[in-house]
Design an enzyme around this catalytic site. Sequence first.
Site, PDB file in Angstrom:
ATOM      1  N   ASN A  73     -35.605 -30.143 -47.301  1.00 31.63           N
ATOM      2  CA  ASN A  73     -34.168 -29.814 -47.408  1.00 31.63           C
ATOM      3  C   ASN A  73     -32.983 -29.657 -46.228  1.00 31.63           C
ATOM      4  OD1 ASN A  73     -35.364 -28.118 -48.845  1.00 31.63           O
ATOM      5  ND2 ASN A  73     -35.130 -26.108 -47.996  1.00 31.63           N
ATOM      6  N   ASP A  74     -33.412 -29.640 -45.071  1.00 35.61           N
ATOM      7  CA  ASP A  74     -32.455 -30.151 -43.396  1.00 35.61           C
ATOM      8  C   ASP A  74     -32.721 -31.800 -43.456  1.00 35.61           C
ATOM      9  OD1 ASP A  74     -31.461 -28.210 -42.197  1.00 35.61           O
ATOM     10  OD2 ASP A  74     -33.360 -27.581 -41.750  1.00 35.61           O
TER      11      ASP A  74
ATOM     12  N   ARG B  80     -45.205 -21.190 -39.352  1.00 32.45           N
ATOM     13  CA  ARG B  80     -44.095 -22.338 -38.634  1.00 32.45           C
ATOM     14  C   ARG B  80     -43.034 -21.035 -38.043  1.00 32.45           C
ATOM     15  NH1 ARG B  80     -38.748 -24.135 -41.704  1.00 32.45           N
ATOM     16  NH2 ARG B  80     -38.424 -22.335 -41.915  1.00 32.45           N
TER      17      ARG B  80
ATOM     18  N   ARG C  44     -25.381 -28.812 -46.256  1.00 30.20           N
ATOM     19  CA  ARG C  44     -25.942 -28.656 -47.815  1.00 30.20           C
ATOM     20  C   ARG C  44     -25.189 -27.403 -47.839  1.00 30.20           C
ATOM     21  NH1 ARG C  44     -31.361 -25.590 -47.024  1.00 30.20           N
ATOM     22  NH2 ARG C  44     -31.877 -25.834 -44.957  1.00 30.20           N
TER      23      ARG C  44
ATOM     24  N   HIS D  58     -30.565  -9.024 -50.216  1.00 31.39           N
ATOM     25  CA  HIS D  58     -31.720  -8.064 -50.599  1.00 31.39           C
ATOM     26  C   HIS D  58     -32.198  -8.055 -51.685  1.00 31.39           C
ATOM     27  CE1 HIS D  58     -33.089  -8.729 -46.728  1.00 31.39           C
ATOM     28  NE2 HIS D  58     -32.515  -7.230 -46.103  1.00 31.39           N
TER      29      HIS D  58
ATOM     30  N   CYS E  60     -42.919 -29.840 -48.417  1.00 33.51           N
ATOM     31  CA  CYS E  60     -42.108 -29.055 -47.868  1.00 33.51           C
ATOM     32  C   CYS E  60     -41.315 -27.385 -48.161  1.00 33.51           C
ATOM     33  CB  CYS E  60     -42.629 -27.215 -46.960  1.00 33.51           C
ATOM     34  SG  CYS E  60     -41.968 -28.023 -45.309  1.00 33.51           S
TER      35      CYS E  60
ATOM     36  N   ARG F 294     -42.592 -19.212 -43.515  1.00 35.10           N
ATOM     37  CA  ARG F 294     -41.312 -18.899 -42.531  1.00 35.10           C
ATOM     38  C   ARG F 294     -42.155 -18.033 -42.308  1.00 35.10           C
ATOM     39  NH1 ARG F 294     -39.488 -20.663 -48.131  1.00 35.10           N
ATOM     40  NH2 ARG F 294     -38.759 -22.938 -47.436  1.00 35.10           N
TER      41      ARG F 294
ATOM     42  N   GLU G  55     -37.750 -33.140 -40.351  1.00 35.08           N
ATOM     43  CA  GLU G  55     -36.652 -32.784 -41.071  1.00 35.08           C
ATOM     44  C   GLU G  55     -35.364 -33.647 -40.285  1.00 35.08           C
ATOM     45  OE1 GLU G  55     -36.826 -28.266 -41.417  1.00 35.08           O
ATOM     46  OE2 GLU G  55     -38.024 -27.878 -39.107  1.00 35.08           O
TER      47      GLU G  55
END
Length: 582
Positions: free
Chosen positions: A461-462, A339, A472, A196, A509, A303, A438
């Site tokens: 990414n995936d 999503r 990753r 955070h 994306c 997200r 993905e």
Amino acid sequence: MADQQIFRGTAASSGIAQGLAYVLTFADRAAAVPYRSLEPGEVDGEIARLETAVAKAEHDLLALSKDVAARVGTDEAEVFAAQALVARDHVFLGQVISMVRDRRLNVEAALTEVVEKFTRTFDQIPDPYLRERAADVRDVGRRVLGALTTRDAFDPTEIPDGSILVVDELLPSTTALLDIGRVRAFVSDRGGKFSHTSILARSMRMPAVTSLPDVTLGIKTGDPVIVDGISGVVFLNPDETTRREFNRLEAELRGYRADLQKIVDLPAVTRDGTVVALLANASKLSDTEAACLYNAEGIGLYRTEFGFSVRKAFPTEEEQFEILERAAARIHPRKIVLRLLDIGGDKELSYMPLPASRNPSLGQRGVRLLLRHPDILMSQLRAFLRVSANHPVSILLPVVGGLDEVRAVRAAMARAMEELTSEGKSFNPAVAVGAMIEVPSAAVLARALTREVDFLSLGTNDLVQYVLAADRENETVADQYRPHHPAVLHLIHSVAAAALQANCPLTICGEMAGATEYTELLVGLGLRAFSVAPGEMLEVKSEIRKVTLAEATGLADEVLGLGSLAEVEAALERRRAVRRVR
């Protein structure tokens, strides 16, 4: 002058800053906690002290939440509202009280031991975002401990103007109090990109480098420091050559950013007239604000995991609706792609334990997990649909493996629509539904998927890690995770071709979309819509405006004819060399 030293860590928030260090450590304060045995008659008094301290901590956290909401944003403020819930958590407090009663341990010592136990548990969670929630527990513990010992709270006015703040761990409540005009950057022993604190630093555009073990021992207050939040490097006692180089770099960055601002209102179009849609990725309301600032054409990927991660229990349908309604209203009349919750595998929620798995990335994730928990799926679908009543909303399905999952979610959506209709609640019955590509099986079945969905979203990414069998998050195979691997590029090209033939909108994306070294290649492979982090939008737009479709297609054709990673890298470098001499 002392010799220059270099510390290498994690680039948590981009930017460059120079100044004198101000070292602030909290570890010494924690080590000073007294340990003593209680007499039987002291137990109730100790528990009463705990209740008073918790009440003060809760009050201060809620006040801080209100202040951060006004200065930074409502989503960032939720961090401290969530911490207030941690302070009142019955399991957390129950364990402290049990130690006081059963072991007759003074409350400061009991609290310290429980905080250490909780944080050790968080530290063992594979998912880096959730692992760094340990900082929230430590933050709450130190705040309650401060109330118990009447210790003065951190006072940001102690820090001289223009300082580089160097800490063992910069906790969220401390970061929120920092004055960006007073502190130029921060450096810490602990923390990472997903903490955070790092999120807040990025929101305040403050350079930050974390994960520098014992940096507080190597740097002293008053030492000259340069923080490179782009590459994750900190220079202690920089020599004259380093100073000159970073002075030059700072000047270039200022000029570069000023030049980029000039294209905010210009279209993302190639030199020969090919239009590329440029959208923003978002996780919270402040991201939609940034998307508007950079003139995004919409939110290509919202997200929803952040809104779940900052809570101690599943948000209700109404809570989800309120958050998403605000985000959709902010970007209106532009579109927003919501999503469905993507948890499972190595992305867990503390209040939703999942079965242990030897390979979490290949376990229950995304849509397949939601279909096993229809109550969670229905709650989210209903919230999404209600937002669609007043805003251009699309619904995106994560980690789709094939047609059956799409059909199952559409059936659940039909039931949600029936329920909302019977309750007299409005929604858009023609809301668009899309699938994330993905998983390799989805990429192979892209043509068939275009007949089941309204749009596709390419999540690189995936996709990269699944195609190359390279996690990753695993440093031991980091050199194997290469988005420009020939196998990945062929899959991207095949998905783009399938979408084009079916006249099905396709957006990329993943992180690859925001990496400008791939922009020209992706355009050549057939991508005509990019969704990237707001802070990357202008750089990507600038790159799009420099290329022609003919050049991009030529590069893609050349690369698709190559079979090895080394050959692809050589081709990309040759292309960069040609563009540099223009």
